[in-house]
Design an enzyme around this catalytic site. Sequence first.
Site, PDB file in Angstrom:
ATOM      1  N   ASP A 359       1.120  -1.849  -0.080  1.00 16.64           N
ATOM      2  CA  ASP A 359       0.040  -0.157   0.068  1.00 16.64           C
ATOM      3  C   ASP A 359       0.793   1.022  -0.478  1.00 16.64           C
ATOM      4  OD1 ASP A 359      -2.387   1.673   1.181  1.00 16.64           O
ATOM      5  OD2 ASP A 359      -3.268  -0.290   0.517  1.00 16.64           O
ATOM      6  N   ASP A 471      -5.913   4.736  -5.668  1.00 15.37           N
ATOM      7  CA  ASP A 471      -7.294   5.422  -4.237  1.00 15.37           C
ATOM      8  C   ASP A 471      -7.245   6.849  -4.806  1.00 15.37           C
ATOM      9  OD1 ASP A 471      -7.778   6.325  -1.290  1.00 15.37           O
ATOM     10  OD2 ASP A 471      -6.162   5.271  -0.372  1.00 15.37           O
ATOM     11  N   ASN A 473      -7.513  10.475  -2.189  1.00 16.48           N
ATOM     12  CA  ASN A 473      -8.083  10.882  -0.555  1.00 16.48           C
ATOM     13  C   ASN A 473      -8.333  11.772  -0.689  1.00 16.48           C
ATOM     14  OD1 ASN A 473      -7.088   8.250   0.497  1.00 16.48           O
ATOM     15  ND2 ASN A 473      -5.304   8.395   0.028  1.00 16.48           N
ATOM     16  N   ASP A 541     -12.696   2.892   4.804  1.00 17.20           N
ATOM     17  CA  ASP A 541     -11.387   1.989   5.752  1.00 17.20           C
ATOM     18  C   ASP A 541     -11.579   1.369   6.498  1.00 17.20           C
ATOM     19  OD1 ASP A 541      -9.527   3.497   3.916  1.00 17.20           O
ATOM     20  OD2 ASP A 541      -8.456   5.235   4.900  1.00 17.20           O
TER      21      ASP A 541
HETATM   22  C1  GLA Z   1      -6.989   6.128   2.038  1.00 19.89           C
HETATM   23  C2  GLA Z   1      -7.313   3.860   2.052  1.00 19.89           C
HETATM   24  C3  GLA Z   1      -6.306   3.065   2.408  1.00 19.89           C
HETATM   25  C4  GLA Z   1      -4.736   3.799   2.782  1.00 19.89           C
HETATM   26  C5  GLA Z   1      -4.183   4.774   2.988  1.00 19.89           C
HETATM   27  C6  GLA Z   1      -3.175   5.282   1.680  1.00 19.89           C
HETATM   28  O1  GLA Z   1      -6.933   5.913   2.872  1.00 19.89           O
HETATM   29  O2  GLA Z   1      -8.694   3.269   2.010  1.00 19.89           O
HETATM   30  O3  GLA Z   1      -7.370   1.758   2.642  1.00 19.89           O
HETATM   31  O4  GLA Z   1      -4.563   2.989   1.482  1.00 19.89           O
HETATM   32  O5  GLA Z   1      -5.733   5.611   2.707  1.00 19.89           O
HETATM   33  O6  GLA Z   1      -1.902   6.436   2.414  1.00 19.89           O
END
Ligand code: GLA
Length: 712
Positions: A359, A471, A473, A541
């Site tokens: 990740d 992702d 974010n 998450d």
């Molecule tokens: C987000 C995703 C997580 C992870 C983080 C990494 O919050 O939902 O699953 O990948 O970013 O920064």
Amino acid sequence: MIKFIEEQKLFQIDTKNTSYVMRVSFDKFVEHVYYGKKLEKADFPYKDKIISFAPFIKETGYGFSLCTRQMELSFFDSGDLRDTGVRIKNADGNSVTLFYYKDYKIFDGRIEFSDMPYSRNADKTLELIYFDPVSNCELSSYYSVFYDTDTITRYMTIRNVGSEKVTLESVIACQVDFAGGEYDVTTLNGCYYIERMPETVPVACGIQKIYSKRGHSSSHFNPYIQIAEKGASEYAGNVFAMNMVYSGDFVSQVERTYENDYRVMTGINPETFNWILGAGEQFTTPEAVISFSSVGKNKLTQNFHDHVREYIVPKEYKSAKRPIVINSWEAMYFNIDEEVLLKYAEKANELGIDTLVVDDGWFLGRDNDKTSLGDWIADSRKFKDGLKAFSDRVHERGVNLGIWIEPDMISEDSDLYRQHPDWAIQVPNRPLSLGRNQLVLDMTNDDAINHVVNQLKETFKDVKIEYIKWDFNRSLSEVGSLNLPKEKQGEVKHRFTLGDYKMRKALTEAFPDAMFEGCSGGGGLYDMGIMFYCPQIWASDNTDPVWRIKIQQGSTICYPLSVLSAHVANTKSNKIEKGLDYDYRYAVASGAVLGYELNITKFSKETEALVKAQVNDYQDIYPLVLDGDFFIIDKLGKKEYGFTLVSKDKKSFAVFYYNYGRTKRTKINVHGLDEQLTYNFMGKSLTGKEIMQNGIELPKEAKLYFTTRSKN
Ligand code: GLA
């Protein structure tokens, strides 16, 4: 499937169980007359509807007011004084809009979009063509039929056939009007960590709307909107829903007037949209999907599940087995360490987990969330011999490799931003808000897109990667682009979403052997637009099992289990589970696409054996998760949830039941089995009829959850 009934000037669109009927009135206007249970032959002769004081034009007379009739499309300030779907500022400077029906075409298949996601492989399409002589625009409204799934898709194209530019101020994708009755509206609302909580309220006078102005469909509201006749249940009653194949700013709303006229619409959010259409140019809206069920909400759920699986997700993943991953995030966050990861790979292989996902934290200087987005080069501190050598070592250990990216974003502290500060979404003279310490890449700018695509291609060249987690974010704010002229700043939001799609297309084509998983700070991009490229999406998450039950329950109202990525992890915020009950966590995650997200190298021998058994057990479940028909267990209490998955051939099924409240349940019901077939079930040989009539007696120990399935 689609016919024009000349005598009454009706268009009738049929799916397996539904009919959708429109009428051309006065040769100019297209009225909506019926959406419901399938009709043999539509019969809806024109009748006046006289409402005092409603605006009308002399040509149609008092009995026809655009303000009180059910229309297929609605135009701003031309007698329809409800909220309207289409508004164009014409060269005269006013926004009064009115399109007249002109003609129609019926053709096989559909027009495929090149720059946006859409429902693939339609059976047939009806195109209604309209013209507005003042703005000099032609409008085509498309209805594509997906017969077996009882779904219809709708979108519009507007062409400026005049010589002066006009401005599109609002162009929705779909509108359905109806009159009379009482209804409830259900939407999927939430926030980060608590996505898609279903809320049902009565449709009241005024407008109830859900929307996004965040630049992504968001965790706060999902574009799905469901309208159910009062009293409709899971297995009875009339209910219909709309959803968008779109990931950007949207609006979905229902309006009710005191005369009991209803209008449901979905489309691009007009509040953050303004599009200049020059002479000769055209604009196509994203697509909406609608479906109707006369036998309750569960059938509507099934229709959307089938639609997503059949027509939205890339076809090679329709029934392809999904990887069972071990994801590094909750186990090590940014502390990516090659040696530790290789230990994970070894352990994964022992346990039967097939993919190691690295990740966030693997690229140039990315030790925390303040830095490095945009620098998509493996960090040599973390991968001494490079990514290829690491990938080879992972594969030598018998597992596949997955990797995390967030290509729509840019950190202030990155080489990319230092070289191209103009490549961030921004407006002049205002401070830029950070979201999770980062800025957003200007996805209206092809140079920025190409740079990131090329860099990722270079970084992943010769590296064997079977899975890419994409992702996104943060939400967008202070939205502007230095790449576009002043008068086009109103186009940035939609162009941003188109840019995201352009990049998804480029990267999925560049890495055909990798399966892409969608993600957005958990489940902030859980929509059909993303599902077109990413056959599965990280739903949240929040990995606490009780929260996950709720999130999975809401998500499943519209989206199939095969797109829902769910991990067994260590997070705990519930008070009902004793310690960390991995059986319970598996019971929740295995009702979707199973994965793991915890330190698997520190398991006790017992836990190892348990996880091994789970992975093995899942081999029997995943075909039902991928392909099965979903039947909700109804008549449960508020803090209970459950469903049965039945294979398409009806020969096998699995039952999932969860109870996180105080209800003492002793029996649950089962739907959807073949009455005549005999199933080998809970140690007995029983017909579908017997199982459905008797229900399932829950064993005493099954307080929190119960899962079982038929055996071959
Ligand atoms: C987000 C995703 C997580 C992870 C983080 C990494 O919050 O939902 O699953 O990948 O970013 O920064």
